[in-house]
Design an enzyme around this catalytic site. Structure first.
Site, PDB file in Angstrom:
ATOM      1  N   ASN A  78       0.851  -1.174   0.000  1.00 55.93           N
ATOM      2  CA  ASN A  78       0.000   0.000   0.000  1.00 55.93           C
ATOM      3  C   ASN A  78       0.897   1.237   0.000  1.00 55.93           C
ATOM      4  O   ASN A  78       1.716   1.406   0.895  1.00 55.93           O
ATOM      5  CB  ASN A  78      -0.915  -0.035   1.230  1.00 55.93           C
ATOM      6  CG  ASN A  78      -1.947   1.055   1.212  1.00 55.93           C
ATOM      7  OD1 ASN A  78      -1.612   2.232   1.115  1.00 55.93           O
ATOM      8  ND2 ASN A  78      -3.208   0.686   1.331  1.00 55.93           N
ATOM      9  N   HIS A  99      -3.538   0.693  -3.398  1.00 56.12           N
ATOM     10  CA  HIS A  99      -3.593  -0.375  -2.396  1.00 56.12           C
ATOM     11  C   HIS A  99      -2.529  -1.401  -2.769  1.00 56.12           C
ATOM     12  O   HIS A  99      -2.018  -1.401  -3.893  1.00 56.12           O
ATOM     13  CB  HIS A  99      -4.972  -1.029  -2.395  1.00 56.12           C
ATOM     14  CG  HIS A  99      -6.016  -0.215  -1.696  1.00 56.12           C
ATOM     15  ND1 HIS A  99      -7.284  -0.691  -1.476  1.00 56.12           N
ATOM     16  CD2 HIS A  99      -5.991   1.027  -1.158  1.00 56.12           C
ATOM     17  CE1 HIS A  99      -7.990   0.209  -0.835  1.00 56.12           C
ATOM     18  NE2 HIS A  99      -7.228   1.273  -0.632  1.00 56.12           N
ATOM     19  N   GLU A 145      -2.585  -4.569  -3.525  1.00 54.27           N
ATOM     20  CA  GLU A 145      -2.880  -5.422  -4.670  1.00 54.27           C
ATOM     21  C   GLU A 145      -2.753  -4.647  -5.976  1.00 54.27           C
ATOM     22  O   GLU A 145      -2.228  -5.160  -6.965  1.00 54.27           O
ATOM     23  CB  GLU A 145      -4.298  -6.006  -4.541  1.00 54.27           C
ATOM     24  CG  GLU A 145      -4.495  -6.863  -3.303  1.00 54.27           C
ATOM     25  CD  GLU A 145      -4.934  -6.091  -2.067  1.00 54.27           C
ATOM     26  OE1 GLU A 145      -5.369  -6.734  -1.106  1.00 54.27           O
ATOM     27  OE2 GLU A 145      -4.844  -4.828  -2.061  1.00 54.27           O
ATOM     28  N   SER A 180      -7.510  -9.076   3.475  1.00 53.63           N
ATOM     29  CA  SER A 180      -8.619  -9.329   2.572  1.00 53.63           C
ATOM     30  C   SER A 180      -8.779  -8.169   1.585  1.00 53.63           C
ATOM     31  O   SER A 180      -8.890  -7.017   1.999  1.00 53.63           O
ATOM     32  CB  SER A 180      -9.902  -9.502   3.396  1.00 53.63           C
ATOM     33  OG  SER A 180     -11.002  -9.792   2.577  1.00 53.63           O
ATOM     34  N   CYS A 203     -10.151  -5.299  -0.769  1.00 53.87           N
ATOM     35  CA  CYS A 203     -11.342  -4.451  -0.750  1.00 53.87           C
ATOM     36  C   CYS A 203     -12.117  -4.602  -2.067  1.00 53.87           C
ATOM     37  O   CYS A 203     -11.727  -5.364  -2.947  1.00 53.87           O
ATOM     38  CB  CYS A 203     -10.920  -2.991  -0.558  1.00 53.87           C
ATOM     39  SG  CYS A 203     -10.096  -2.293  -2.022  1.00 53.87           S
ATOM     40  N   CYS A 258      -9.852  -3.713  -5.197  1.00 53.60           N
ATOM     41  CA  CYS A 258      -8.850  -4.734  -5.503  1.00 53.60           C
ATOM     42  C   CYS A 258      -9.506  -6.043  -5.933  1.00 53.60           C
ATOM     43  O   CYS A 258      -9.004  -6.737  -6.820  1.00 53.60           O
ATOM     44  CB  CYS A 258      -7.936  -4.934  -4.307  1.00 53.60           C
ATOM     45  SG  CYS A 258      -7.017  -3.415  -3.894  1.00 53.60           S
ATOM     46  N   ASP A 280      -8.318   5.008   4.213  1.00 52.53           N
ATOM     47  CA  ASP A 280      -7.891   3.973   3.275  1.00 52.53           C
ATOM     48  C   ASP A 280      -9.056   3.070   2.856  1.00 52.53           C
ATOM     49  O   ASP A 280      -9.118   2.638   1.707  1.00 52.53           O
ATOM     50  CB  ASP A 280      -6.769   3.118   3.866  1.00 52.53           C
ATOM     51  CG  ASP A 280      -6.064   2.295   2.827  1.00 52.53           C
ATOM     52  OD1 ASP A 280      -5.429   2.882   1.928  1.00 52.53           O
ATOM     53  OD2 ASP A 280      -6.162   1.062   2.882  1.00 52.53           O
TER      54      ASP A 280
END
Length: 145
Positions: free
Chosen positions: A39, A50, A52, A77, A79, A82, A142
């Site tokens: 991130n 982010h 990912e 996990s 979002c 992503c 975020d």
């Protein structure tokens, strides 16, 4: 522990050391890491970096066939944003370090045919719990709260 999850944790720690949010990700194809990220919203003043997204960006342009053989490892996990990228590129498997501090749309991603494996790794959870406790305003920004 899984060496690919370890690499994602290293990315998360790098993000924290840079003054950012401790979430990391790696993209693996045929047993090799082809992209790494963490991130970097704070570091780059970005709305979308982010872990990912940073990882996918750093992997560069890949073919649909490449994505179809990929596994994305993330310390947290993914979002909605992503998860959308996972679905868009047809990544068939996601390994999640933990989903206790935040849980994205895992059930929806599964319903779209993606294999989702949650490891619940204590180090991933501890990184996020400490960060959220110490930086609640930044964390809420975020995740869009």
């Amino acid at each position: 522990m899984d060496t690919f999850l370890e690499a994602a944790i290293e990315e998360a720690q790098k993000g924290l050391q840079e003054g950012g949010i401790p979430i990391g990700a790696v993209l693996v194809i045929d047993g090799k890491i082809v992209g790494r990220g963490h991130n970097r919203r704070v570091q780059k003043g970005s709305a979308i970096l982010h872990a990912e997204m940073d990882c996918l960006e750093n992997a560069g342009r890949l073919s649909a066939r490449d994505y179809q053989r990929a596994t994305l490892y993330s310390t947290l996990s993914p979002c909605d944003m992503c998860s959308g990228a996972i679905l868009l590129y047809g990544i068939p498997k996601v390994v999640i370090g933990e989903n206790q501090t935040f849980c994205g749309p895992e059930e929806y991603v599964k319903s779209r045919g993606v294999e989702v494996k949650v490891v619940n790794h204590p180090q991933c959870r501890e990184l996020m719990e400490a960060f959220i406790y110490n930086n609640p305003k930044l964390w809420n920004e975020d995740i869009g709260v």
